[in-house]
Structure formats: C-alpha cells, structure tokens
Design a protein around this motif. Structure first.
Motif, PDB file in Angstrom:
ATOM      1  N   GLY A  26       0.789  -1.225   0.000  1.00 36.76           N
ATOM      2  CA  GLY A  26       0.000   0.000   0.000  1.00 36.76           C
ATOM      3  C   GLY A  26       0.817   1.269   0.000  1.00 36.76           C
ATOM      4  O   GLY A  26       0.279   2.355   0.105  1.00 36.76           O
ATOM      5  N   LEU A  27       2.141   1.163  -0.144  1.00 37.96           N
ATOM      6  CA  LEU A  27       2.928   2.385  -0.054  1.00 37.96           C
ATOM      7  C   LEU A  27       3.171   3.046  -1.405  1.00 37.96           C
ATOM      8  O   LEU A  27       3.723   4.122  -1.470  1.00 37.96           O
ATOM      9  CB  LEU A  27       4.278   2.105   0.612  1.00 37.96           C
ATOM     10  CG  LEU A  27       4.207   1.749   2.106  1.00 37.96           C
ATOM     11  CD1 LEU A  27       5.595   1.675   2.695  1.00 37.96           C
ATOM     12  CD2 LEU A  27       3.378   2.796   2.855  1.00 37.96           C
ATOM     13  N   LYS A  28       2.773   2.310  -2.478  1.00 35.94           N
ATOM     14  CA  LYS A  28       3.096   2.867  -3.797  1.00 35.94           C
ATOM     15  C   LYS A  28       2.459   4.223  -3.989  1.00 35.94           C
ATOM     16  O   LYS A  28       3.033   5.121  -4.572  1.00 35.94           O
ATOM     17  CB  LYS A  28       2.670   1.893  -4.889  1.00 35.94           C
ATOM     18  CG  LYS A  28       3.716   0.796  -5.059  1.00 35.94           C
ATOM     19  CD  LYS A  28       3.277  -0.303  -5.994  1.00 35.94           C
ATOM     20  CE  LYS A  28       4.113  -1.536  -5.719  1.00 35.94           C
ATOM     21  NZ  LYS A  28       3.282  -2.693  -5.394  1.00 35.94           N
ATOM     22  N   GLU A  29       1.270   4.381  -3.403  1.00 35.63           N
ATOM     23  CA  GLU A  29       0.561   5.658  -3.589  1.00 35.63           C
ATOM     24  C   GLU A  29       1.256   6.807  -2.903  1.00 35.63           C
ATOM     25  O   GLU A  29       1.010   7.959  -3.209  1.00 35.63           O
ATOM     26  CB  GLU A  29      -0.875   5.579  -3.029  1.00 35.63           C
ATOM     27  CG  GLU A  29      -1.768   4.602  -3.707  1.00 35.63           C
ATOM     28  CD  GLU A  29      -1.839   3.308  -2.943  1.00 35.63           C
ATOM     29  OE1 GLU A  29      -2.653   3.238  -2.025  1.00 35.63           O
ATOM     30  OE2 GLU A  29      -1.064   2.391  -3.261  1.00 35.63           O
ATOM     31  N   LYS A  30       2.123   6.488  -1.922  1.00 34.87           N
ATOM     32  CA  LYS A  30       2.751   7.572  -1.167  1.00 34.87           C
ATOM     33  C   LYS A  30       3.930   8.170  -1.920  1.00 34.87           C
ATOM     34  O   LYS A  30       4.615   9.053  -1.418  1.00 34.87           O
ATOM     35  CB  LYS A  30       3.213   7.067   0.199  1.00 34.87           C
ATOM     36  CG  LYS A  30       2.053   6.602   1.067  1.00 34.87           C
ATOM     37  CD  LYS A  30       2.352   6.716   2.522  1.00 34.87           C
ATOM     38  CE  LYS A  30       1.101   6.364   3.319  1.00 34.87           C
ATOM     39  NZ  LYS A  30       1.261   6.534   4.732  1.00 34.87           N
ATOM     40  N   GLY A  31       4.162   7.645  -3.117  1.00 36.08           N
ATOM     41  CA  GLY A  31       5.190   8.246  -3.977  1.00 36.08           C
ATOM     42  C   GLY A  31       6.591   8.076  -3.436  1.00 36.08           C
ATOM     43  O   GLY A  31       7.437   8.965  -3.564  1.00 36.08           O
ATOM     44  N   ILE A  32       6.824   6.966  -2.799  1.00 36.64           N
ATOM     45  CA  ILE A  32       8.161   6.765  -2.231  1.00 36.64           C
ATOM     46  C   ILE A  32       9.019   5.978  -3.200  1.00 36.64           C
ATOM     47  O   ILE A  32       8.580   4.980  -3.785  1.00 36.64           O
ATOM     48  CB  ILE A  32       8.049   6.042  -0.874  1.00 36.64           C
ATOM     49  CG1 ILE A  32       7.398   7.000   0.130  1.00 36.64           C
ATOM     50  CG2 ILE A  32       9.415   5.596  -0.364  1.00 36.64           C
ATOM     51  CD1 ILE A  32       7.040   6.381   1.414  1.00 36.64           C
ATOM     52  N   HIS A  33      10.250   6.442  -3.333  1.00 37.10           N
ATOM     53  CA  HIS A  33      11.164   5.770  -4.244  1.00 37.10           C
ATOM     54  C   HIS A  33      12.052   4.829  -3.434  1.00 37.10           C
ATOM     55  O   HIS A  33      12.822   5.262  -2.583  1.00 37.10           O
ATOM     56  CB  HIS A  33      12.005   6.848  -4.963  1.00 37.10           C
ATOM     57  CG  HIS A  33      12.984   6.274  -5.891  1.00 37.10           C
ATOM     58  ND1 HIS A  33      14.339   6.389  -5.701  1.00 37.10           N
ATOM     59  CD2 HIS A  33      12.808   5.555  -7.027  1.00 37.10           C
ATOM     60  CE1 HIS A  33      14.959   5.759  -6.664  1.00 37.10           C
ATOM     61  NE2 HIS A  33      14.055   5.260  -7.504  1.00 37.10           N
ATOM     62  N   VAL A  34      11.842   3.517  -3.667  1.00 39.75           N
ATOM     63  CA  VAL A  34      12.529   2.530  -2.826  1.00 39.75           C
ATOM     64  C   VAL A  34      13.675   1.865  -3.574  1.00 39.75           C
ATOM     65  O   VAL A  34      13.526   1.481  -4.723  1.00 39.75           O
ATOM     66  CB  VAL A  34      11.538   1.430  -2.368  1.00 39.75           C
ATOM     67  CG1 VAL A  34      12.239   0.448  -1.441  1.00 39.75           C
ATOM     68  CG2 VAL A  34      10.337   2.041  -1.703  1.00 39.75           C
ATOM     69  N   THR A  35      14.832   1.754  -2.927  1.00 37.89           N
ATOM     70  CA  THR A  35      15.966   1.037  -3.522  1.00 37.89           C
ATOM     71  C   THR A  35      16.503   0.044  -2.496  1.00 37.89           C
ATOM     72  O   THR A  35      16.644   0.389  -1.318  1.00 37.89           O
ATOM     73  CB  THR A  35      17.143   2.001  -3.830  1.00 37.89           C
ATOM     74  OG1 THR A  35      16.612   3.275  -4.161  1.00 37.89           O
ATOM     75  CG2 THR A  35      18.046   1.469  -4.899  1.00 37.89           C
ATOM     76  N   ILE A  36      16.783  -1.161  -2.936  1.00 42.54           N
ATOM     77  CA  ILE A  36      17.469  -2.106  -2.038  1.00 42.54           C
ATOM     78  C   ILE A  36      18.835  -2.403  -2.645  1.00 42.54           C
ATOM     79  O   ILE A  36      18.919  -2.868  -3.788  1.00 42.54           O
ATOM     80  CB  ILE A  36      16.662  -3.404  -1.852  1.00 42.54           C
ATOM     81  CG1 ILE A  36      15.296  -3.085  -1.221  1.00 42.54           C
ATOM     82  CG2 ILE A  36      17.435  -4.394  -0.968  1.00 42.54           C
ATOM     83  CD1 ILE A  36      14.444  -4.286  -0.910  1.00 42.54           C
ATOM     84  N   GLU A  37      19.895  -2.075  -1.918  1.00 42.10           N
ATOM     85  CA  GLU A  37      21.252  -2.313  -2.433  1.00 42.10           C
ATOM     86  C   GLU A  37      21.855  -3.473  -1.678  1.00 42.10           C
ATOM     87  O   GLU A  37      21.886  -3.472  -0.455  1.00 42.10           O
ATOM     88  CB  GLU A  37      22.131  -1.073  -2.186  1.00 42.10           C
ATOM     89  CG  GLU A  37      21.737   0.115  -3.029  1.00 42.10           C
ATOM     90  CD  GLU A  37      22.494   1.379  -2.626  1.00 42.10           C
ATOM     91  OE1 GLU A  37      23.397   1.280  -1.763  1.00 42.10           O
ATOM     92  OE2 GLU A  37      22.148   2.437  -3.162  1.00 42.10           O
ATOM     93  N   ARG A  38      22.347  -4.470  -2.421  1.00 38.80           N
ATOM     94  CA  ARG A  38      22.979  -5.588  -1.717  1.00 38.80           C
ATOM     95  C   ARG A  38      24.395  -5.778  -2.208  1.00 38.80           C
ATOM     96  O   ARG A  38      24.754  -5.375  -3.312  1.00 38.80           O
ATOM     97  CB  ARG A  38      22.158  -6.862  -1.822  1.00 38.80           C
ATOM     98  CG  ARG A  38      21.462  -7.007  -3.143  1.00 38.80           C
ATOM     99  CD  ARG A  38      20.385  -8.055  -3.152  1.00 38.80           C
ATOM    100  NE  ARG A  38      19.048  -7.488  -3.353  1.00 38.80           N
ATOM    101  CZ  ARG A  38      18.005  -7.902  -2.711  1.00 38.80           C
ATOM    102  NH1 ARG A  38      18.130  -8.830  -1.807  1.00 38.80           N
ATOM    103  NH2 ARG A  38      16.820  -7.386  -2.959  1.00 38.80           N
ATOM    104  N   GLN A  39      25.173  -6.436  -1.393  1.00 39.77           N
ATOM    105  CA  GLN A  39      26.596  -6.577  -1.691  1.00 39.77           C
ATOM    106  C   GLN A  39      26.886  -8.050  -1.950  1.00 39.77           C
ATOM    107  O   GLN A  39      27.170  -8.798  -1.035  1.00 39.77           O
ATOM    108  CB  GLN A  39      27.365  -6.122  -0.450  1.00 39.77           C
ATOM    109  CG  GLN A  39      28.795  -5.824  -0.671  1.00 39.77           C
ATOM    110  CD  GLN A  39      29.462  -5.667   0.693  1.00 39.77           C
ATOM    111  OE1 GLN A  39      29.438  -6.552   1.531  1.00 39.77           O
ATOM    112  NE2 GLN A  39      30.058  -4.511   0.909  1.00 39.77           N
ATOM    113  N   GLY A  40      26.745  -8.442  -3.214  1.00 43.80           N
ATOM    114  CA  GLY A  40      27.051  -9.820  -3.582  1.00 43.80           C
ATOM    115  C   GLY A  40      26.187 -10.814  -2.830  1.00 43.80           C
ATOM    116  O   GLY A  40      25.121 -10.498  -2.321  1.00 43.80           O
ATOM    117  N   SER A  41      26.698 -12.041  -2.764  1.00 45.62           N
ATOM    118  CA  SER A  41      25.902 -13.069  -2.089  1.00 45.62           C
ATOM    119  C   SER A  41      26.252 -13.077  -0.605  1.00 45.62           C
ATOM    120  O   SER A  41      27.391 -12.886  -0.226  1.00 45.62           O
ATOM    121  CB  SER A  41      26.197 -14.431  -2.694  1.00 45.62           C
ATOM    122  OG  SER A  41      27.531 -14.763  -2.424  1.00 45.62           O
TER     123      SER A  41
END
Ligand code: ADP
Length: 678
Positions: free
Chosen positions: A545-560
């Motif tokens: 339900g957060l898509k409407e709040k206009g939030i830009h989400v990024t998940i950064e991961r470091q390899g495995s």
C-alpha cells in the motif's frame, strides 16, 4: 619525647590519673619501699638486698605527666632524707640515695619509652625484654652511685656489696616495676581489684610452702639453694590460671618473703659455713632467674590469650557477617569434605550443618555433577585447571529431599597450613529464573501485540492489496466462462485465462500466508536464514500500500550473503518497523527516497534503512529506544524499544545516525555466528 606521645590514649589517661591520686600514691609507695629496703639489709655491710624504690621511681615517671615530675622528685627526695635520718646513714646519705633513685627512675623511664611505647609490661615478650635491659642498665648505674654514697669502697667487700646492690635494684625493678606501672596510672584499679577465684589456693600454697621450707630449714645443711624453688609449681599454676598482674604480685610477695626470711637467718642462705653475703647473693640471683622466667611465662601466656581473644573476636565477627549474607556459604577441604555450612545453606539445602559437615560436598549436587566433582577437584589440585574457581557458574543444587534447583556458584580459594580451602558462595536463582521466564513471556506477548498493531495499520492497505488479485481472478474467470460458453474452440484460450487466475490466486495466497506467519504467536526459533530473503519479505510486507505515497525505494545488496542465524519473523518485525517509521518520517516531504542496504562485514552483516525524512529531533535522541516514546498522534512508541530488545537478544546492535543528505539512517548489525544465545 615521642614515645610518650605516640603511646596514645593509655599514656594520656595515665597523665590525667597521676595528676590526682597517682603522685601521692607513688610517693607513699616510695616511702614504703624505702622502709622495706632498709629492713632487708645484709648482716655484714648493712647492704640492702632488695631495692624497689628505684623501681617505684621509674614506674612513677613512666606514668605521670612530665609537668609533675619535679613535684614527684621533690617528694621522693624529702622521703629519702627522712628515711635516712630515721634509719641508718643520716639525712644526707638518704637524700643522695633518693637522688640516685630519681635519676635512674627518670633515665630508666625515658629509655623504656624510647624502646617501647607499651605501658603494660607483662603482656608482650618484647616489652618484658626491654624491661630486663633497662633493669640491668639502671641497676648498674644505681649500684655504682650508691656504693660510693654509702662509702662501701673502703670496705674489704666492695665488689661483693656492689653486686648485692646491683642485684637488689635489678630485683626491685623486675618485681615491682610491672606492678607499680600496672596500678599507678589507674589507682582505682587497685581499689576495684578482686582476686580471681583461682588465685587464693595457689597463692596460699606458694607463700605457705615457702615459709615452711625456710622456717623448717635448720640453717646448716648441705641442701642447696633449690629450696628457693619450692614455690615454683604454684607460681606456674598462677601464671597459667590468673591474670599477669596477679601472678606478678604473688611472685613479688613470695620473693620478699624469702628475702625477709633469709635476712632473718632462715632458709638455705643461713648456712653458717658459708659467708652470709655470698649466700644472699646466690639467693638474689636465683630469685632474679626465677622471677624472669615466671614473668616470661606470664607474658607468653598473656600474648597467647590476646591472640585467642582476637581470633575469637574475629571469628565472632566473621560468623555474624556470614550469617548476615543471604547467600549460602560452604567451605570444603582438599578432599571435598564440607568444613563449614552456613545457616543460609541450611535453609537452601534443607540439611542441618551437623548432618553435612565432614561429608563430601557432592551430596549437594545431582548427577552428573555428583560423580564428576571429585575428579574436578583432584584435577585442579594436580594441574591447576580451573572450571569454576574464580569464575562462577550457574549449576544445579540438590536439596535433602532430592529436589534440584538452579544455583549461581562462585568459588574462592585460600591456602592455609592445612592445605587448600575452597569457599563456595551459592545463590538460589530459581526465583530469578522464574522471573526471567515470566519476563520473556511478557516480552513475547508484547512483541506479538505490537505485530498485531502493525498489522492493524496494514489492514486497509492489505485489503487494497488483496483486492487486486481478487478482482483480477474474478475478471479472468468471467472471461473464461464467456469463452467456454462460446464454444469448445475457445477452450485453449479459456485455459490460458484460468491459468492466469490461478497465478493471481497463488499470489493472494502467498500474501495471506506471509501475513499469517507474521502475526502468529510462536516460539522464538533461530535458524540460519538468507538475510537477502528476510529483507525482501519484510520490505514486501512493509511496502504494502505504499506505492501511492510516492516513495522511491531502492534495495542495495553486496554480492551473495551467508545465512545468518536469526529468528526470521522477529527480524522482519524489526525491519518492518524501521521501514514504516521511515515512511512516516517522509510524509509530506518533497524528496521521498528510501534506501535499504545490506553489507557484509568481518563478523556481522549490517542492514541500513536510510530515509530522507524529517530527521530526529535532538530531544528525542535519548528517548528513542525507550518504550512509549512517540511523536505520532496514533503511535504507541513501543516499536523501537521492542526492536532493540529483539536485536540485542540476537547479539546484535541497533542504532541510528543522521543522514548527511537529510533524514535518518538506522543501522542493524547481526552477528554471523550465533554468539549469544538468549
Ligand atoms: P512509534 O512509531 O509508535 O512512534 P517507535 O518506537 O517505532 O514508535 O518510534 C518512536 C519515535 O521515534 C517515533 O514516534 C518517531 O518520533 C521517532 N522515529 C523513529 N524512526 C524515525 C525516523 N526514521 N525518522 C524520524 N523519526 C523517527
């Protein structure tokens, strides 16, 4: 002189007391001693065989304030002149001899104080030895002076009379100084004195046997001076059973009696074949030796008694301390046998001390500790390998009725003459464990409730989220029905549409399953979980339900990343809380970027939730992790406090810092190995 000052209160008291009765008593005693000395003189040269006046003078100067010395000295000098006038020798000789007493008394007291700050001469061997030394020096000075004053040099027995005078003064100092020094500072002590019950009989026997031995002595026999030893057994008896002052008093009385009898012509010294002065001299030295030995015995016994009193005092104090400690205290020896069992131990283990003292301590332990304990102990004594000693551990105790209970055990070790002594300090922690268990339960309930509350917030969003697949399924199925109605040639297309609706149903099912798992009340279980997946699932739930709040989400991961031992649901709860807080903080902000990073470090993995929200006000910094600290109108303020508890129970760390780009960064460190259970 510092000896006088450093002696502290006893001398202070002595000074004050002597200001009153002390000086008068001292002068009276001095006069009496002079009279006694004049009465006890040798037949030949009228040389005194016992000279206590010098001892009285020394004891007086030891016990009086120096401001009173001159007055004391004047009184003594006058007494001496009087005694000389009345007795033999004349007033001048008497005055001169008293001057010698005063001089050696002052010198002796100064020397004694210098050597020794202890007033009580009979309770320490060292003090007694100092008295012997002072007596020898003072006697030498006094004998030399009085031998000249009494014009003995002209006599053919000069050396003999010098030695008799020396022995007389030494005897006086040995026998009279401890008594006078004991009573002079506290004259009332004499008035208060009552003989100990055990004194009368041996004292009577000592005096009586001496009198009988001397009087029965015909005066001319080969029986040697050992008759003077008749009283020794009784003196030893008194030394052992009575106070030192009493022993010294009886010793002095017996000695004076012997000298009186000897001078009067009785006893071993009355042998007419022997020059009487030589015999007196022998007797004097015998009495000196006997006196010294008995006094040494007295002081050795007194010292031992004092040690016993101190030891008893310490043991009483220790006992009261041990009784006051709520923990049980048990001591064991090298063989593991119980040597002490405190009252608290009696309560804790339900044994009485006498039942267990002497028994092996393993009776207080259940299996397997019971069978292993002897081995531990002997291994420790052999190798020094410590398991509990100096470390402390939680183990299990066993009561008399066989029931067991958790205990916290700390063991200390001491090395005594009899070998090692181990002292165990034991605390019954069954109550504490119960409290901790309750606390965990309450915490689990709280965590559960807070998850439910998070779900409450999610509910509407969830309805929306589920609406999508349900609408899609319904649309797909309608379309499929129409296609099937149209004829079999559309079956393939209908199948395709039904397949899609199955996908949608599966999607909805997945969401519901995750939610159910999340909300379910369950036991904490830590299993190796791939941290990426944990984060993905958590953000999926949090972002419903957060898509409407206009939030830009990024998940950064470091390899495995490795699998991290966590309770998946609990860590997800933490992450959901952090993400929703971040979302709340960015509400109404122009820039709404939420970044989640997962990074691997040496021994931990760090998950950071970075927002560009309002940031955290300084006054909230301190309170952030406290329960019920919230800035939100509908917030409960328990999210972060629960989150921190969860993370710490995992042996990890949760903290925040300001985002340099504006907003806040929450870091969550989790150890890669399950270091801290809890
Ligand atoms: P609640 O969210 O119910 O208030 P929390 O313990 O999760 O309880 O948070 C406590 C308070 O910490 C919040 O009310 C908010 O003021 C502050 N806070 C938490 N996270 C952030 C964040 N990312 N940015 C700004 N403030 C935050």
């Amino acid at each position: 002189m510092d000896g006088l000052d450093s002696a502290g209160t006893s001398y202070e008291f002595a000074k004050r007391a002597a200001g009153g009765v002390g000086v008068w008593l001292a002068c009276g005693l001095y006069l009496a001693a002079l009279a006694l000395s004049h009465a006890l003189a040798t037949a030949l040269g009228n040389v005194p065989v016992f000279w206590p006046p010098a001892a009285i003078a020394m004891a007086t100067f030891l016990s009086t304030d120096r401001r009173q010395w001159w007055m004391t000295a004047v009184f003594m000098a006058v007494s001496g002149a009087l005694a000389g006038q009345i007795g033999a020798g004349g007033a001048l000789a008497g005055l001169l001899i008293s001057t010698a007493d005063i001089a050696v008394g002052i010198a002796g007291s100064l020397l004694f104080q210098r050597l020794n700050a202890h007033k009580d001469m009979l309770t320490r061997l060292r003090t007694l030895a100092d008295l012997f030394l002072v007596a020898a020096l003072v006697a030498t000075a006094h004998a030399t002076a009085t031998v000249w004053i009494s014009a003995d040099p002209g006599s053919p027995h000069f050396y003999q009379s010098w030695t008799i005078r020396w022995a007389a003064v030494a005897l006086g100092l040995l026998l009279a100084t401890p008594l006078a020094a004991g009573f002079l500072p506290q004259p009332d002590r004499l008035a208060r004195w009552r003989p100990s019950g055990s004194l009368i009989l041996p004292a009577t026997l000592a005096l009586g046997s001496t009198a009988v031995a001397y009087l029965a002595w015909p005066g001319h026999s080969d029986v040697p001076l050992v008759v003077a030893l008749t009283s020794v057994p009784f003196l030893v008896w008194i030394a052992v059973t009575c106070s030192t002052l009493e022993a010294a008093a009886v010793l002095a009385a017996v000695s004076v009696l012997e000298l009186c009898l000897a001078v009067a012509g009785y006893g071993p010294t009355a042998d007419p074949d022997w020059p009487s002065d030589v015999r007196i001299l022998w007797l004097q030295f015998l009495l000196l030796a006997r006196g010294g030995t008995i006094l040494m015995l007295c002081s050795a016994i007194a010292a031992r008694r004092q040690v016993e009193i101190i030891a008893e005092d310490q043991s009483t104090r220790l006992q009261s301390m041990v009784e006051a400690v709520p923990d049980a205290i048990i001591t064991i020896d090298e063989r593991g046998l119980i040597t002490f069992f405190s009252t608290a131990a009696e309560r804790m283990f339900q044994y009485r001390a006498e039942e267990v003292v002497g028994q092996n301590v393993k009776i207080l332990m259940p299996m397997p500790y019971q069978s292993e304990h002897d081995g531990y102990l002997s291994r420790y004594l052999r190798t020094g390998e410590k398991r509990i000693i100096g470390i402390g551990r939680i183990v299990v105790g066993r009561r008399k009725d066989g029931s067991t209970f958790p205990i916290e055990l700390a063991v200390g070790e001491a090395l005594s003459k009899g070998g090692h002594i181990f002292t165990g300090l034991i605390r019954d922690i069954s109550e504490r464990q119960e409290t901790e268990r309750r606390l965990h339960e309450v915490q689990d309930d709280l965590i559960h409730v807070s998850r439910l509350s998070a779900m409450g917030e999610l509910a509407s969003a969830l309805a929306h989220e589920l609406n999508q697949p349900l609408t899609a399924i319904s649309n797909y199925l309608l379309a499929a029905r129409q296609l099937v109605q149209r004829g079999p040639e559309h079956a393939e297309r209908a199948m395709d549409i039904i397949g899609r609706s199955i996908d949608q149903a599966a999607r909805a099912g997945r969401i519901i399953r995750q939610l159910r798992q999340f909300v379910q009340k369950r036991e904490v279980e830590r299993t190796p979980s791939e941290i990426d997946k944990v984060v993905d699932e958590a953000s999926a739930l949090a972002f419903i339900g957060l898509k409407e709040k206009g939030i830009h989400v990024t998940i950064e991961r470091q390899g495995s990343l490795l699998a991290v031992p966590v309770d998946r649901i609990q860590i997800q709860q933490v992450l959901i809380n952090l993400i929703r807080n971040a979302v709340d903080a960015m509400e109404g902000m122009e820039r709404r970027d939420l970044t989640i990073t997962i990074a691997l470090h040496d021994n931990h993995v760090r998950i950071s939730v970075i927002d560009t929200g309002t940031g955290i006000a300084t006054d909230m910094h301190e309170k952030m992790f406290q329960a019920f600290a919230t800035t939100k109108p509908a917030g409960m303020g328990v999210g972060l406090s629960i989150s921190r508890n969860i993370v710490e129970a995992h042996g990890g760390r949760l903290w925040f810092e300001p985002n340099p780009d504006g907003g806040t960064i929450f870091h969550l460190d989790l150890p890669l190995t399950d270091g801290q259970a809890g």
